[in-house]
Scaffold this motif. Structure first.
Motif, PDB file in Angstrom:
ATOM      1  N   TYR A  18       0.726  -1.258   0.120  1.00 59.75           N
ATOM      2  CA  TYR A  18      -0.216  -0.008   0.099  1.00 59.75           C
ATOM      3  C   TYR A  18       0.918   1.165  -0.069  1.00 59.75           C
ATOM      4  CZ  TYR A  18      -3.350   3.710   1.614  1.00 59.75           C
ATOM      5  OH  TYR A  18      -3.797   4.845   1.919  1.00 59.75           O
ATOM      6  N   ALA A  22       1.329   3.962  -3.066  1.00 59.31           N
ATOM      7  CA  ALA A  22       0.948   5.525  -2.772  1.00 59.31           C
ATOM      8  C   ALA A  22       1.959   6.345  -3.241  1.00 59.31           C
ATOM      9  CB  ALA A  22       0.407   5.458  -1.281  1.00 59.31           C
ATOM     10  N   ALA A  55      -6.482  -5.388  -4.287  1.00 56.75           N
ATOM     11  CA  ALA A  55      -7.175  -4.688  -3.565  1.00 56.75           C
ATOM     12  C   ALA A  55      -6.257  -3.695  -2.961  1.00 56.75           C
ATOM     13  CB  ALA A  55      -8.273  -5.358  -2.571  1.00 56.75           C
ATOM     14  N   VAL A  56      -5.278  -4.200  -2.339  1.00 62.83           N
ATOM     15  CA  VAL A  56      -4.176  -3.141  -1.696  1.00 62.83           C
ATOM     16  C   VAL A  56      -3.476  -2.517  -2.446  1.00 62.83           C
ATOM     17  CG1 VAL A  56      -2.320  -3.358  -0.159  1.00 62.83           C
ATOM     18  CG2 VAL A  56      -4.037  -4.777   0.381  1.00 62.83           C
ATOM     19  N   PHE A  58      -4.364  -1.524  -5.564  1.00 66.22           N
ATOM     20  CA  PHE A  58      -5.243  -0.467  -6.105  1.00 66.22           C
ATOM     21  C   PHE A  58      -5.558   0.867  -5.212  1.00 66.22           C
ATOM     22  CE2 PHE A  58      -9.744   0.947  -6.303  1.00 66.22           C
ATOM     23  CZ  PHE A  58      -9.680   1.521  -7.520  1.00 66.22           C
ATOM     24  N   SER A  59      -5.840   0.272  -3.851  1.00 70.63           N
ATOM     25  CA  SER A  59      -5.999   1.413  -2.870  1.00 70.63           C
ATOM     26  C   SER A  59      -4.790   2.163  -2.510  1.00 70.63           C
ATOM     27  CB  SER A  59      -6.435   0.740  -1.457  1.00 70.63           C
ATOM     28  OG  SER A  59      -7.549  -0.225  -1.708  1.00 70.63           O
ATOM     29  N   GLY A  60      -3.560   1.587  -2.792  1.00 73.57           N
ATOM     30  CA  GLY A  60      -2.650   2.419  -2.646  1.00 73.57           C
ATOM     31  C   GLY A  60      -2.262   3.366  -3.737  1.00 73.57           C
ATOM     32  N   MET A  62      -4.607   4.691  -5.480  1.00 69.16           N
ATOM     33  CA  MET A  62      -5.762   5.640  -5.465  1.00 69.16           C
ATOM     34  C   MET A  62      -5.327   6.764  -4.624  1.00 69.16           C
ATOM     35  SD  MET A  62      -8.057   5.274  -8.122  1.00 69.16           S
ATOM     36  CE  MET A  62      -8.827   6.530  -7.602  1.00 69.16           C
ATOM     37  N   THR A  63      -4.645   6.262  -3.497  1.00 69.42           N
ATOM     38  CA  THR A  63      -4.650   7.234  -2.511  1.00 69.42           C
ATOM     39  C   THR A  63      -3.471   8.137  -3.066  1.00 69.42           C
ATOM     40  OG1 THR A  63      -4.697   5.670  -0.583  1.00 69.42           O
ATOM     41  CG2 THR A  63      -3.454   7.397  -0.239  1.00 69.42           C
ATOM     42  N   GLY A 141      -9.796   5.648 -11.276  1.00 71.17           N
ATOM     43  CA  GLY A 141     -10.085   4.314 -10.843  1.00 71.17           C
ATOM     44  C   GLY A 141      -9.975   3.385 -11.871  1.00 71.17           C
ATOM     45  N   THR A 148      -3.129  -2.237 -12.093  1.00 70.83           N
ATOM     46  CA  THR A 148      -2.989  -3.192 -10.934  1.00 70.83           C
ATOM     47  C   THR A 148      -3.166  -5.008 -11.305  1.00 70.83           C
ATOM     48  OG1 THR A 148      -4.711  -2.879  -9.894  1.00 70.83           O
ATOM     49  CG2 THR A 148      -2.979  -1.489  -8.940  1.00 70.83           C
TER      50      THR A 148
END
Length: 199
Positions: A18, A22, A55-56, A58-60, A62-63, A141, A148
């Motif tokens: 993550y 980011a 998922a991790v 992708f979240s990183g 997007m952050t 997104g 990713t």
């Protein structure tokens, strides 16, 4: 440097994934694609969950995109021109990304993930341009998800040829995406012209 990052992935797992994604999007020198391919390879060895890794990461990413958008929106281009060199945002690279942004609009955010030297700037430019956050999130997104999934899946299946395949993909995927974008634009123009003739 790369070996150290890999060691941190092995040591700290999802938290490191993550964090690296980011700060890599923000502009710090993190080899994002190589790391994601390595993560994908580790999922094939069952070190990590494939779906959770996506998922991790992708979240990183997007952050990082949201932080960059906020900086561009709140501070603007003069600040980036002056201090951007500290995070690889040189005036030359900023001008290059601006040219892409003028030509392709928010699609630059979506496809920019796959073009080295462009993805780090598109989010700042989106913030500077004042595009609405919901619209930005839709384009950013979509690109982040495809990006990713592509590299983690690639790493999951290439196994022992990890380093060679990653270098080849990193070198040529930008060209492939650029060609695909041009073809998509041409197809859209042909469809639109056909509709106007019918009307």
């Amino acid at each position: 440097m790369l070996e150290l990052l890999k060691d941190w992935i092995l040591e700290f797992g999802y938290l490191a994934m993550y964090g690296f994604l980011a700060v890599g999007i923000i502009g710090l020198p993190v080899p994002d694609e190589i790391l994601m391919t390595f993560i994908g390879y580790l999922t094939s060895l069952e070190w990590f969950s494939y779906s959770l890794s996506i998922a991790v990461c992708f979240s990183g990413s997007m952050t990082g995109m949201l932080v960059s958008y906020a900086i561009g929106h709140k501070i603007g281009k003069p600040f980036l021109t002056r201090y951007g060199k500290w995070i690889k945002l040189t005036p030359k690279r900023l001008d290059k990304a601006e040219g892409w942004f003028r030509r392709f609009g928010l699609w630059t955010v979506t496809f920019g993930y796959f073009v080295p030297g462009v993805r780090h700037f598109t989010c700042y430019l989106a913030g500077i341009s004042g595009v609405r956050i919901w619209k930005y999130l839709l384009y950013a997104g979509s690109g982040a998800l495809v990006w990713t999934v592509t590299f983690i899946t690639l790493g999951r299946f290439i196994g022992s040829n990890l380093d060679f395949t990653t270098k080849v993909v990193h070198r040529y995927i930008g060209i492939g995406v650029g060609v695909a974008a041009v073809i998509a634009c041409l197809a859209a123009l042909i469809v639109l012209r056909g509709r106007k003739r019918i009307i």
